[in-house]
Design a protein around this motif. Structure first.
Motif, PDB file in Angstrom:
ATOM      1  N   HIS A  45       0.835  -1.204   0.000  1.00 39.28           N
ATOM      2  CA  HIS A  45       0.000   0.000   0.000  1.00 39.28           C
ATOM      3  C   HIS A  45       0.870   1.253   0.000  1.00 39.28           C
ATOM      4  CE1 HIS A  45      -3.412  -2.581   0.837  1.00 39.28           C
ATOM      5  NE2 HIS A  45      -2.611  -3.215   1.680  1.00 39.28           N
ATOM      6  N   THR A  46       0.262   2.383  -0.407  1.00 39.62           N
ATOM      7  CA  THR A  46       1.004   3.647  -0.475  1.00 39.62           C
ATOM      8  C   THR A  46       0.536   4.670   0.553  1.00 39.62           C
ATOM      9  OG1 THR A  46      -0.482   4.526  -2.162  1.00 39.62           O
ATOM     10  CG2 THR A  46       1.507   3.357  -2.935  1.00 39.62           C
ATOM     11  N   SER A  47      -0.385   4.284   1.412  1.00 40.26           N
ATOM     12  CA  SER A  47      -0.847   5.225   2.440  1.00 40.26           C
ATOM     13  C   SER A  47      -0.829   4.582   3.825  1.00 40.26           C
ATOM     14  CB  SER A  47      -2.246   5.755   2.106  1.00 40.26           C
ATOM     15  OG  SER A  47      -3.163   4.694   1.969  1.00 40.26           O
ATOM     16  N   ALA A  48       0.039   3.591   3.987  1.00 45.07           N
ATOM     17  CA  ALA A  48       0.310   2.949   5.273  1.00 45.07           C
ATOM     18  C   ALA A  48       1.767   2.499   5.222  1.00 45.07           C
ATOM     19  CB  ALA A  48      -0.618   1.765   5.513  1.00 45.07           C
ATOM     20  N   SER A  49       2.320   2.128   6.366  1.00 48.12           N
ATOM     21  CA  SER A  49       3.726   1.749   6.374  1.00 48.12           C
ATOM     22  C   SER A  49       4.012   0.729   7.471  1.00 48.12           C
ATOM     23  CB  SER A  49       4.616   2.985   6.541  1.00 48.12           C
ATOM     24  OG  SER A  49       4.282   3.705   7.709  1.00 48.12           O
ATOM     25  N   LEU A  50       5.261   0.284   7.506  1.00 47.87           N
ATOM     26  CA  LEU A  50       5.740  -0.645   8.520  1.00 47.87           C
ATOM     27  C   LEU A  50       6.883   0.010   9.276  1.00 47.87           C
ATOM     28  CD1 LEU A  50       5.963  -3.890   6.347  1.00 47.87           C
ATOM     29  CD2 LEU A  50       4.237  -3.397   8.098  1.00 47.87           C
ATOM     30  N   THR A  51       6.994  -0.322  10.550  1.00 46.18           N
ATOM     31  CA  THR A  51       8.117   0.174  11.335  1.00 46.18           C
ATOM     32  C   THR A  51       8.403  -0.782  12.477  1.00 46.18           C
ATOM     33  OG1 THR A  51       9.059   2.137  12.441  1.00 46.18           O
ATOM     34  CG2 THR A  51       6.773   1.603  12.958  1.00 46.18           C
ATOM     35  N   ILE A  52       9.641  -0.762  12.946  1.00 47.86           N
ATOM     36  CA  ILE A  52      10.014  -1.459  14.176  1.00 47.86           C
ATOM     37  C   ILE A  52      10.253  -0.375  15.207  1.00 47.86           C
ATOM     38  CG2 ILE A  52      11.738  -2.904  15.318  1.00 47.86           C
ATOM     39  CD1 ILE A  52      12.176  -4.304  12.618  1.00 47.86           C
ATOM     40  N   GLN A  53       9.512  -0.454  16.301  1.00 48.46           N
ATOM     41  CA  GLN A  53       9.603   0.567  17.335  1.00 48.46           C
ATOM     42  C   GLN A  53       9.461  -0.048  18.714  1.00 48.46           C
ATOM     43  OE1 GLN A  53      10.384   3.666  17.818  1.00 48.46           O
ATOM     44  NE2 GLN A  53      10.897   3.989  15.662  1.00 48.46           N
ATOM     45  N   GLU A  54       9.621   0.796  19.718  1.00 50.51           N
ATOM     46  CA  GLU A  54       9.497   0.379  21.115  1.00 50.51           C
ATOM     47  C   GLU A  54       8.086  -0.120  21.403  1.00 50.51           C
ATOM     48  OE1 GLU A  54       9.593   2.338  25.542  1.00 50.51           O
ATOM     49  OE2 GLU A  54      11.080   3.052  24.086  1.00 50.51           O
ATOM     50  N   ASN A  55       8.009  -1.192  22.205  1.00 52.70           N
ATOM     51  CA  ASN A  55       6.711  -1.753  22.548  1.00 52.70           C
ATOM     52  C   ASN A  55       6.356  -1.609  24.021  1.00 52.70           C
ATOM     53  OD1 ASN A  55       8.368  -3.596  23.793  1.00 52.70           O
ATOM     54  ND2 ASN A  55       7.725  -5.354  22.598  1.00 52.70           N
ATOM     55  N   ALA A  56       7.172  -0.898  24.793  1.00 60.79           N
ATOM     56  CA  ALA A  56       6.955  -0.827  26.239  1.00 60.79           C
ATOM     57  C   ALA A  56       6.184   0.421  26.665  1.00 60.79           C
ATOM     58  CB  ALA A  56       8.293  -0.892  26.980  1.00 60.79           C
ATOM     59  N   MET A 111      14.774 -12.087  15.545  1.00 56.89           N
ATOM     60  CA  MET A 111      15.788 -11.594  16.469  1.00 56.89           C
ATOM     61  C   MET A 111      15.531 -10.139  16.859  1.00 56.89           C
ATOM     62  SD  MET A 111      19.154 -13.483  14.888  1.00 56.89           S
ATOM     63  CE  MET A 111      20.224 -12.905  16.210  1.00 56.89           C
ATOM     64  N   LEU A 112      14.291  -9.847  17.222  1.00 53.82           N
ATOM     65  CA  LEU A 112      13.945  -8.511  17.681  1.00 53.82           C
ATOM     66  C   LEU A 112      14.527  -8.279  19.067  1.00 53.82           C
ATOM     67  CD1 LEU A 112      10.193  -8.425  16.610  1.00 53.82           C
ATOM     68  CD2 LEU A 112      12.092  -7.193  15.523  1.00 53.82           C
ATOM     69  N   GLY A 113      14.829  -7.022  19.364  1.00 48.83           N
ATOM     70  CA  GLY A 113      15.309  -6.669  20.695  1.00 48.83           C
ATOM     71  C   GLY A 113      14.185  -6.757  21.723  1.00 48.83           C
ATOM     72  N   THR A 114      14.548  -6.714  22.969  1.00 53.77           N
ATOM     73  CA  THR A 114      13.599  -6.857  24.071  1.00 53.77           C
ATOM     74  C   THR A 114      12.424  -5.900  23.962  1.00 53.77           C
ATOM     75  OG1 THR A 114      15.382  -7.564  25.523  1.00 53.77           O
ATOM     76  CG2 THR A 114      13.379  -6.764  26.586  1.00 53.77           C
ATOM     77  N   TRP A 115      12.673  -4.668  23.579  1.00 55.65           N
ATOM     78  CA  TRP A 115      11.626  -3.639  23.563  1.00 55.65           C
ATOM     79  C   TRP A 115      11.120  -3.340  22.162  1.00 55.65           C
ATOM     80  CZ3 TRP A 115      10.421  -3.863  28.271  1.00 55.65           C
ATOM     81  CH2 TRP A 115      11.392  -3.959  29.260  1.00 55.65           C
ATOM     82  N   GLN A 116      11.399  -4.216  21.204  1.00 59.89           N
ATOM     83  CA  GLN A 116      10.999  -3.963  19.825  1.00 59.89           C
ATOM     84  C   GLN A 116       9.748  -4.735  19.435  1.00 59.89           C
ATOM     85  OE1 GLN A 116      14.670  -4.950  17.707  1.00 59.89           O
ATOM     86  NE2 GLN A 116      14.885  -2.782  17.196  1.00 59.89           N
ATOM     87  N   ALA A 117       8.919  -4.088  18.620  1.00 54.03           N
ATOM     88  CA  ALA A 117       7.745  -4.714  18.016  1.00 54.03           C
ATOM     89  C   ALA A 117       7.634  -4.224  16.582  1.00 54.03           C
ATOM     90  CB  ALA A 117       6.475  -4.371  18.795  1.00 54.03           C
ATOM     91  N   ILE A 118       6.953  -5.000  15.759  1.00 54.07           N
ATOM     92  CA  ILE A 118       6.702  -4.613  14.373  1.00 54.07           C
ATOM     93  C   ILE A 118       5.295  -4.024  14.319  1.00 54.07           C
ATOM     94  CG2 ILE A 118       6.471  -5.405  11.990  1.00 54.07           C
ATOM     95  CD1 ILE A 118       8.369  -7.743  12.777  1.00 54.07           C
ATOM     96  N   TYR A 119       5.192  -2.823  13.760  1.00 51.19           N
ATOM     97  CA  TYR A 119       3.903  -2.140  13.666  1.00 51.19           C
ATOM     98  C   TYR A 119       3.551  -1.846  12.214  1.00 51.19           C
ATOM     99  CZ  TYR A 119       4.413  -1.163  18.643  1.00 51.19           C
ATOM    100  OH  TYR A 119       4.567  -1.285  19.996  1.00 51.19           O
ATOM    101  N   LEU A 120       2.287  -2.049  11.889  1.00 47.01           N
ATOM    102  CA  LEU A 120       1.711  -1.498  10.677  1.00 47.01           C
ATOM    103  C   LEU A 120       1.209  -0.117  11.087  1.00 47.01           C
ATOM    104  CD1 LEU A 120      -0.787  -3.220   8.293  1.00 47.01           C
ATOM    105  CD2 LEU A 120      -1.034  -0.858   8.944  1.00 47.01           C
TER     106      LEU A 120
END
Length: 143
Positions: A45-56, A111-120
């Motif tokens: 898609h062109t109006s949404a994205s993916l990111t890896i960010q903090e999950n805490a 192999m994500l870090g302790t505080w990492q999550a994948i977000y749409l």
């Protein structure tokens, strides 16, 4: 032996915001391998994205959303406005973030870090059905 698995998952968003998809990706991966390799995610898609960010701390996601609002505000006179005032800012936000990610896999787990999550990241105001293409390449499942 090297194997590849390709699939698609679909999600429905609730409008603008972050959707944690880590569990869905981990579940998909666990059903296919307990080996090492790489999983690639591609958002179609062109109006949404993916990111890896903090999950805490949820304040991180609020601050990120506020920053994207400042970088691509809805109230500018964009030429592309046929799909509503949130569409062109959504395209800009997608350009500033990412539509694909690659995550190393060890023993069938990302192999994500302790505080990492994948977000749409949904950049549009209303709910949308979004598709993520998944590709794992790596070792075959050990028996």
């Amino acid at each position: 032996m090297i194997v590849q698995h390709v699939d698609m998952i679909a999600l429905t968003t609730h409008g603008q915001g972050f959707v944690d998809v880590t569990g869905e990706i981990a579940h998909w991966l666990a059903a296919r391998t307990d080996g090492d390799g790489l999983v690639t995610l591609f958002l179609r898609h062109t109006s949404a994205s993916l990111t890896i960010q903090e999950n805490a701390d949820p304040d991180v996601l609020r601050d990120l959303a506020d920053t994207l609002d400042r970088l691509a505000p809805r109230d500018l006179p964009y030429l592309h406005s046929s799909e509503g005032p949130d569409d062109m800012p959504a395209h800009i936000r997608t350009m500033l973030t990412a539509t694909s990610l690659a995550v190393p896999v060890k023993a069938g787990r990302m192999m994500l870090g302790t505080w990492q999550a994948i977000y749409l990241v949904e950049h549009r105001d209303r709910p949308h059905r979004r598709e993520i293409a998944l590709h794992f390449i790596g070792e075959a499942r050990r028996r």
